[in-house]
Every structure is written in structure tokens, then in C-alpha cells.
Design a protein around this motif. Structure first.
Motif, PDB file in Angstrom:
ATOM      1  N   VAL A   1       0.852  -1.192   0.000  1.00 52.42           N
ATOM      2  CA  VAL A   1       0.000   0.000   0.000  1.00 52.42           C
ATOM      3  C   VAL A   1       0.885   1.238   0.000  1.00 52.42           C
ATOM      4  N   SER A   2       0.443   2.259  -0.686  1.00 49.80           N
ATOM      5  CA  SER A   2       1.173   3.529  -0.703  1.00 49.80           C
ATOM      6  C   SER A   2       0.529   4.510   0.262  1.00 49.80           C
ATOM      7  N   VAL A   3       1.364   5.325   0.892  1.00 50.35           N
ATOM      8  CA  VAL A   3       0.904   6.370   1.804  1.00 50.35           C
ATOM      9  C   VAL A   3       1.756   7.606   1.554  1.00 50.35           C
ATOM     10  N   GLY A   4       1.149   8.771   1.636  1.00 50.21           N
ATOM     11  CA  GLY A   4       1.902   9.993   1.399  1.00 50.21           C
ATOM     12  C   GLY A   4       1.467  11.132   2.292  1.00 50.21           C
ATOM     13  N   ILE A   5       2.217  12.232   2.208  1.00 51.17           N
ATOM     14  CA  ILE A   5       1.859  13.458   2.921  1.00 51.17           C
ATOM     15  C   ILE A   5       1.685  14.573   1.902  1.00 51.17           C
ATOM     16  N   LYS A   6       0.545  15.219   1.980  1.00 51.51           N
ATOM     17  CA  LYS A   6       0.241  16.360   1.120  1.00 51.51           C
ATOM     18  C   LYS A   6      -0.271  17.493   2.002  1.00 51.51           C
ATOM     19  N   ASP A   7       0.416  18.626   1.974  1.00 50.88           N
ATOM     20  CA  ASP A   7       0.015  19.784   2.791  1.00 50.88           C
ATOM     21  C   ASP A   7      -0.137  19.413   4.261  1.00 50.88           C
ATOM     22  N   GLY A   8       0.766  18.571   4.745  1.00 47.90           N
ATOM     23  CA  GLY A   8       0.764  18.211   6.152  1.00 47.90           C
ATOM     24  C   GLY A   8      -0.188  17.115   6.550  1.00 47.90           C
ATOM     25  N   GLN A   9      -0.978  16.585   5.614  1.00 48.11           N
ATOM     26  CA  GLN A   9      -1.955  15.539   5.930  1.00 48.11           C
ATOM     27  C   GLN A   9      -1.546  14.209   5.308  1.00 48.11           C
ATOM     28  N   VAL A  10      -1.821  13.143   6.028  1.00 42.85           N
ATOM     29  CA  VAL A  10      -1.484  11.798   5.577  1.00 42.85           C
ATOM     30  C   VAL A  10      -2.598  11.260   4.679  1.00 42.85           C
ATOM     31  N   LEU A  11      -2.227  10.800   3.497  1.00 39.62           N
ATOM     32  CA  LEU A  11      -3.176  10.227   2.537  1.00 39.62           C
ATOM     33  C   LEU A  11      -2.821   8.766   2.287  1.00 39.62           C
ATOM     34  N   THR A  12      -3.825   7.916   2.252  1.00 39.19           N
ATOM     35  CA  THR A  12      -3.636   6.488   2.023  1.00 39.19           C
ATOM     36  C   THR A  12      -4.012   6.107   0.597  1.00 39.19           C
TER      37      THR A  12
END
Length: 247
Positions: A163-174
């Protein structure tokens, strides 16, 4: 990215996930996994031989190959005809490592399981989808060996998914799609077993370094997502009556 901006799902939600089985008439195990608009065909082939360097060692081998069809992306991708690209090599080695981690190679016997992962359509997360779908295809191939009475006990130790997870504008996205993946401040791929053990973690800050707090948040999000993915895998296998795992 706020929840409002991620219109179709919450920040911790997976994209719609389906795993269709037995989609190839000839392969011992096959799946078509759809993670949103990322679609990957995974076929598992049984070969009654092992690489030369494993001959006589009374164990099997699990390996993988990965490729993207020419129009799986917005622009045409050239086929890897004469030379496999560095990216392709890296991904197929990752898939192979992931799948080997949940197989008892001694119990498999002197045979090879080759999992081919062909990306039909790419919208982010092709390597993680390949691991998730490839795991189910692998288990189905081993179930075929059972049906043919070529195995006495299951070499499958556990399930595995990516699974990929990232940070965009300080928020964690799954479970990032392509647009999110290409614009994230941090992009990570997690490979996690059904028992919530880690096989591989790949992470990169595209600009500003990320904190341990963000790393912990991404890890928790990945584990939660992996548990949901595992349930989809198990449900798929259960519908086919496949529930044998090595104890």
C-alpha cells in the motif's frame, strides 16, 4: 489536502478494491486486481525445476516479472524488448522479495513459482497492487498443486500486500492515485504481511524532510490499510474454498 479536496474518499480510505480470480485459462493461478483505475493482471506459473544455483538444495524458488503495457499510461510506454529498464528491475525484485517472504521454500520442494504482473492500466500504486494481486495468484497456484496431489502440506506462511501512503500539505493520505503521488511532499510504499510484519518500506521526501511523527502516522495508516486489503484477499480466497496456510 483536505477531505473536501479529496472528493471521492476520506484521507485514510482505500480506492475501490476488487480481486477477480481465474482470469487466465492456462495459468495455475491468476488474478485481475483493480485498485481504483490501476488494473494489474497477475499470473502464477509452476515450473518443475529451480535455478541452477538451487539444484540439489531441496528447496523451491519464487520470483516475479513486471511490465507495463504500452498504453497503460497517458502516453505510450515502450516495451522492454531488448533491455529491462532499471525501474522495471527494481519493481520486479521487490515483488519477488515480497512473495518469497510468505512462502516456506523448503516445503515448496524443488520447483519454481513465477508470478507475472502486467499493468493493463496505471493510475498510481502499480507495484503495490502487483504484490497484493500476485499474492492471491501465488496461493491459487499452490492450491492447484494440492489438487494435483503434488504437495503434502502448504508452504504458504501468511498473506502479503502493498500500500502507498503519502503526505500532502501536512496531511497523511492512504492509497495514492497518480495525481496524488506526483504532487505529494512525501511518498512511501509499505509491504506488510497479514500478521502486520514489515517486509519493505520505501520512503522519499520530495523536498522538505519529514518528521518521525509523520513517519509514525504514515506507518499506522499503512497498517490499517493493509488489514483491510488482507480481508479482501482472504474473502476472495474463501469464496473459492482456499483456506490452507502453514501453521
Amino acid at each position: 489536502m483536505t477531505q473536501k479536496e479529496r472528493v471521492d474518499r476520506k484521507n485514510n480510505d482505500l480506492r475501490p478494491l476488487t480481486i477477480e480470480t481465474n482470469v487466465n485459462l492456462y495459468a495455475e493461478g491468476s488474478t485481475l486486481i483493480r485498485c481504483g483505475n490501476t488494473h494489474v493482471l497477475c499470473t502464477a506459473t509452476v515450473e518443475e525445476s529451480v535455478p541452477r544455483w538451487l539444484m540439489g538444495k531441496e528447496q523451491g524458488w519464487v520470483t516475479a516479472e513486471y511490465s507495463m503495457l504500452p498504453r497503460s499510461t497517458h502516453t505510450r510506454v515502450r516495451r522492454d524488448r531488448e533491455r529491462v529498464s532499471g525501474r522495471t528491475q527494481e519493481i520486479q525484485r521487490l515483488i519477488g522479495r515480497a512473495l518469497r517472504s510468505v512462502v516456506d521454500l523448503k516445503a515448496l520442494g524443488e520447483r519454481t513459482l513465477l508470478v507475472d504482473c502486467d499493468v493493463l492500466q496505471a493510475d498510481g500504486g502499480t507495484r503495490t497492487a502487483s504484490i497484493t494481486g500476485g499474492c492471491v495468484a501465488l496461493i491459487l497456484a499452490i492450491n492447484t498443486l494440492f489438487k494435483n496431489k503434488l504437495l503434502e502440506k502448504s508452504p504458504i506462511i501468511d498473506t502479503i500486500c502493498g500500500v502507498s501512503v503519502g503526505i500532502k500539505d501536512g496531511q497523511v493520505l492512504t492509497d495514492l492515485d497518480y495525481n496524488e503521488d506526483s504532487s505529494c511532499d512525501v511518498d512511501m510504499n509499505f509491504v506488510i504481511t497479514g500478521k502486520n510484519n514489515f517486509v519493505e518500506v520505501q520512503g522519499t521526501a520530495e523536498g522538505k524532510p519529514f518528521s518521525k511523527d509523520h513517519l509514525d502516522q504514515m506507518t499506522l495508516a499503512a497498517v490499517a490499510a493493509a488489514n483491510n486489503i488482507k480481508q479482501c484477499q482472504l474473502n476472495t480466497l474463501s469464496q473459492l474454498g482456499v483456506e490452507k496456510f502453514k501453521k
